[in-house]
Design a protein around this motif. Structure first.
Motif, short mmCIF file in Angstrom:
data_model
loop_
_atom_site.label_atom_id
_atom_site.label_comp_id
_atom_site.label_asym_id
_atom_site.label_seq_id
_atom_site.Cartn_x
_atom_site.Cartn_y
_atom_site.Cartn_z
N UNK A 146 3.12 4.42 10.05
CA UNK A 146 1.85 4.38 10.86
C UNK A 146 1.39 5.86 10.85
N UNK A 147 2.13 6.80 10.43
CA UNK A 147 1.54 8.28 10.52
C UNK A 147 2.52 9.27 9.56
N UNK A 148 2.03 10.29 9.04
CA UNK A 148 2.77 11.27 8.31
C UNK A 148 3.91 11.76 9.12
N UNK A 149 4.38 11.75 10.30
CA UNK A 149 5.42 12.11 10.95
C UNK A 149 6.61 11.31 10.75
N UNK A 150 6.45 10.19 10.34
CA UNK A 150 7.61 9.20 9.95
C UNK A 150 7.58 7.91 11.06
N UNK A 151 6.49 7.54 11.74
CA UNK A 151 6.50 6.54 13.08
C UNK A 151 6.38 5.34 11.94
N UNK A 152 6.86 4.14 12.45
CA UNK A 152 6.95 2.77 11.59
C UNK A 152 7.02 1.56 12.32
N UNK A 153 6.43 0.71 11.78
CA UNK A 153 6.51 -0.61 12.50
C UNK A 153 7.60 -1.56 11.46
N UNK A 154 8.58 -2.20 12.01
CA UNK A 154 9.46 -2.92 11.14
C UNK A 154 9.38 -4.32 11.89
N UNK A 155 9.27 -5.41 10.88
CA UNK A 155 9.32 -6.95 11.51
C UNK A 155 10.07 -7.59 10.57
N UNK A 197 1.01 -0.94 -0.01
CA UNK A 197 0.06 0.06 0.11
C UNK A 197 0.93 1.37 0.03
N UNK A 198 0.26 2.47 0.07
CA UNK A 198 1.05 3.59 0.11
C UNK A 198 1.88 3.63 1.31
N UNK A 199 1.63 2.66 2.38
CA UNK A 199 2.49 2.86 3.89
C UNK A 199 2.86 1.69 4.16
N UNK A 200 2.82 0.78 3.36
CA UNK A 200 3.48 -0.73 3.75
C UNK A 200 4.29 -1.20 2.60
N UNK A 201 5.27 -2.12 2.85
CA UNK A 201 6.15 -2.78 1.94
C UNK A 201 6.72 -4.14 2.50
N UNK A 202 6.69 -5.04 1.81
CA UNK A 202 6.94 -6.44 1.78
C UNK A 202 8.25 -6.64 1.25
N UNK A 209 8.25 5.74 17.08
CA UNK A 209 7.24 6.76 17.25
C UNK A 209 7.65 8.05 17.28
N UNK A 210 7.25 8.79 16.26
CA UNK A 210 7.49 10.22 16.12
C UNK A 210 6.42 11.22 16.76
N UNK A 211 6.86 12.12 17.74
CA UNK A 211 5.93 13.00 18.24
C UNK A 211 6.41 14.43 17.65
N UNK A 235 11.23 1.48 20.76
CA UNK A 235 10.91 0.43 21.49
C UNK A 235 11.07 -0.95 20.51
N UNK A 236 11.77 -2.14 21.23
CA UNK A 236 11.73 -3.28 20.18
C UNK A 236 12.23 -4.43 20.83
N UNK A 237 12.20 -5.58 20.26
CA UNK A 237 12.74 -6.83 20.68
C UNK A 237 13.42 -7.72 19.76
N UNK A 238 14.09 -8.52 20.07
CA UNK A 238 14.91 -9.42 19.32
C UNK A 238 14.86 -10.83 19.79
N UNK A 239 15.00 -11.67 19.10
CA UNK A 239 15.61 -13.23 19.47
C UNK A 239 16.30 -13.87 18.59
#
Length: 761
Positions: A297-306, A232-237, A358-360, A368-372
């Motif tokens: 996740x928003x126009x400020x540059x917040x994003x989720x990366x998996x 989508x405009x906001x997501x990539x695989x 998360x950008x405010x 914030x994040x986690x790894x295994x």
């Protein structure tokens, strides 16, 4: 077999350049012909930024060459990149760590065109969001934004002449159509790595000297393939596959050994001679797959990366080590011993990472994040010894190592004003491991459990005093886990009485880093650095006298008047991988990066001092319990570092460039002794012609980049190493760029298993 010598003889490649890298604040070749319309080199809150988009040096060069010409970065061996004051440099592309092992990554950088690079960011003290170990730093390569669909690529051919000739070729392509992007690279090359050694150790009563050469032929084939689809405009695989293959057959180590012992009855020295002839066949495979999902996740540059990844590393190594009784001229008399070693290693890793940024508003960012990471290494070693007139000794050892790492992090970054910004964070890591072995001779190996938790804080701030002056400070704490080969309890034979011994009891070490930086006019900088290493992991030479029967030319014991065999004292040397006390490193570096004479000359000049405090001692082999005379390194040393790197534009059209680069590293105390001074003069000339680039590079013109280490202990033992890796050489390369140069770059994806890859080496 070359790896045995490098580690056994003096760890010269690792130690020297882990020390020499302190000079690497020093090693910054200049970027030619930059039109300075903005700050080319500047300091941001947690990183140095070098803008190279307008530089003609990129044309026809590789990414690796461009990195070597970046302030604070260097490569003294053309194989590894170093950051000033750091043990290691991790490569990121567009903020994501590259998903491949160290060797294939270097070849990738050498085969990737530099024209696509916008800027290079050097992060000397990484924040808590980065998975790094010890005092590692990060190099983040920011690619240019391409605008249109289409296909472009780069073909490169090069030929290198050192002691032997080598050649390589590569092809890189980049394709984009609407939402789909595909990029790929394939590289192949052949070379013969050569080294010569002089090794001496002993005392007044007994000593060994080994002189000889390593000849190591290599064939390499590798590459990568990336698929990136915009959902989508906001997501990539994205899906990334990396592969690398190395074959090194008929690698040889030939050493002539002189063994001197004192005969108390005869009141004279007796010298005997042997030849050690090692032959090795080795091949390794490295394959990794990474699946990435990114959601803005928003126009400020917040994003989720998996990320989810799988890594498979396999190395198969067979060695044939023969010891011949010889005469003083090096002629073989008879075969005394044969040792066959089968040393396979298989590593499987499954990894996952989740990061949310998360950008405010008001310039506040929370990450914030986690790894295994779950890793299993399987080392099914076979070790067979044959001696004339004696029974065959079989010493198999199947060592399996399982490791689980869990990590969490939180960082908060805030711009408090136009002048002041800061960042604070922490990582919490849980490590559980189990090593099991079927070695009945060493029951301690059979069940080795480790479990430790670590809280790792981080702090940095940056203050722009005014338009010309900027200061910053950073503090971080990190762990350094042992590499997988270091804990595999295998013995690598150099000569009959000299060998390396890996150690399954090595534990993780801790590192605490502090750095203060002052920058003036974005051209002049001062860097003060302090690092404290607790329980540092290194290689320690332990030597002792052992008694052996004196043999005649037929290999039979010589009897004394009492009818018993005459015993002679010989020197035994073991290089043990272990935790060796604490160490402090302090450095102060002044540097300038500036252009002169209407941009016909661009120079980087650095001068600094380094102060080392070593505090280690060892007298017991931790792998066997054998007692040795104590080896101590409780010494301090101060050394000076000078480096200048210059690029001269030879014509108005900016098509001819001359490079003149020089470094000098004063003698300094390292773990294995006193490292003598090193220096190197490198010259290069380059011609840009339309889409073609022709370049000639000559390295170590004066043949002064040769390692020498010597150590004298209070108990009378000494150790000396001289290692020449034939760095003087010449490389000629031809590069052709084709296709639509505005093709949008495919995203480079960080792999979840990246933190594990560096420990396979």
């Amino acid at each position: 077999m070359k790896k045995i010598i490098i580690l056994a003889a003096a760890i010269s490649g690792i130690v020297v350049f882990a020390q020499e890298k302190k000079s690497d604040t020093v090693k910054a070749k200049s970027i030619e012909g930059i039109t300075i319309t903005k700050q080319v080199f500047k300091k941001q809150s947690d990183r140095f930024v070098y803008d190279v988009a307008a530089s003609p040096v990129a044309k026809g060069n590789t990414t690796f060459d461009l990195l070597k010409q970046t302030p604070l970065l260097s490569s003294t061996d053309d194989k590894t990149l170093k950051i000033a004051g750091k043990n290691n440099a991790l490569i990121y592309i567009n903020g994501r760590k590259t998903n491949m092992d160290a060797e294939s990554l270097v070849q990738l950088l050498k085969s990737t065109p530099a024209e696509n690079i916008q800027k290079i960011e050097v992060i000397t003290v990484p924040g808590s969001e980065y998975q790094v170990e010890s005092s590692d730093g990060i190099i983040n390569i920011v690619m240019k934004k391409k605008l249109s669909d289409g296909l472009n690529g780069n073909m490169r051919m090069s030929n290198m002449q050192n002691k032997f000739n080598g050649s390589s070729a590569s092809l890189s392509i980049n394709y984009r159509k609407d939402k789909l992007g595909i990029s790929g690279n394939i590289f192949s090359g052949e070379n013969i790595q050569a080294q010569s050694y002089v090794l001496r150790n002993g005392n007044d009563m007994s000593s060994n000297e080994s002189v000889g050469d390593i000849i190591d032929p290599n064939k390499n084939l590798g590459g990568y393939l990336n698929f990136d689809y915009q959902l989508t405009d906001n997501s990539n695989l994205a899906l990334t596959w990396n592969s690398w293959y190395n074959k090194s057959y008929n690698s040889t180590v030939d050493l002539f050994n002189s063994i001197r012992s004192f005969d108390t009855k005869e009141n004279a020295y007796i010298t005997s001679y042997t030849n050690s002839r090692n032959r090795e066949d080795a091949k390794s495979y490295n394959n990794s797959v990474n699946l990435n999902y990114e959601w803005k996740t928003d126009s400020l540059g917040s994003k989720l990366n998996i990320n989810a990844a799988y890594l498979n590393y396999r190395r198969f190594q067979f060695t044939d080590n023969k010891t011949f009784i010889a005469d003083q001229y090096g002629n073989d008399i008879r075969l005394a011993q044969t040792v066959y070693q089968d040393l396979p290693q298989i590593i499987n890793n499954v990894s996952g990472t989740v990061d949310y940024i998360k950008k405010f508003e008001k310039d506040l960012t929370v990450s914030v994040g986690a790894n295994y990471n779950k890793t299993k290494t399987d080392n099914d070693t076979k070790y067979d010894t044959y001696r004339e007139g004696a029974a065959v000794v079989f010493n198999p050892n199947h060592f399996v190592y399982d490791e689980n790492i869990y990590g969490l992090y939180l960082t908060v970054e805030k711009k408090l004003s136009d002048k002041f910004s800061g960042k604070i964070g922490a990582r919490y890591e849980i490590t559980n491991s189990l090593g099991t072995s079927d070695n009945t001779q060493n029951p301690e190996y059979q069940n080795i459990k480790r479990s430790y938790n670590n809280f790792l804080p981080y702090l940095s701030f940056n203050y722009a005093i005014n338009d010309k002056n900027n200061i910053s400070y950073s503090f971080s704490s990190r762990m350094r886990r042992p590499s997988f080969w270091e804990i595999n309890p295998v013995r690598n034979i150099l000569t009959e009485d000299n060998y390396t011994q890996n150690n399954p009891f090595v534990k993780a070490s801790s590192t605490y880093n502090q750095e203060f930086t002052y920058m003036f006019k974005s051209s002049y900088f001062l860097i003060l650095n302090h690092s404290f290493f607790k329980d540092q992991i290194t290689q320690v030479p332990l030597q002792r006298d052992i008694l052996k029967e004196r043999l005649d030319d037929q290999g039979k014991p010589i009897l004394g008047p009492n009818g018993k065999p005459i015993m002679d004292s010989y020197k035994q040397l073991r290089y043990i991988r272990t935790n060796f006390g604490d160490k402090q490193e302090m450095s102060a570096m002044l540097g300038v990066q500036k252009t002169f004479f209407k941009q016909y000359l661009t120079t980087n000049f650095n001068i600094g001092v380094q102060y080392n405090i070593n505090n280690g001692s060892l007298s017991v082999d931790p792998t066997s319990g054998d007692v040795f005379p104590i080896y101590e390194n409780k010494r301090k040393s101060a050394s000076m570092i000078i480096q200048t790197n210059n690029t001269i534009r030879l014509d108005k059209k900016k098509t001819w460039f001359l490079g003149v680069n020089y470094f000098y590293v004063d003698k300094q105390q390292i773990e294995l002794g006193m490292l003598k001074n090193l220096m190197s003069l490198d010259l290069s000339i380059k011609k840009n012609w339309n889409d073609w680039t022709f370049s000639l590079n000559v390295t170590d013109v004066l043949k002064t980049n040769v390692v020498e280490i010597e150590d004298y202990q209070a108990n009378g033992n000494y150790n000396y190493v001289k290692n020449d890796q034939f760095r003087r050489g010449m490389t000629f390369s031809i590069v052709y760029n084709f296709g639509n140069q505005k093709v949008k770059k495919v995203r480079d994806i960080e792999g979840a298993s990246d933190a594990i890859k560096s420990r396979t080496r």
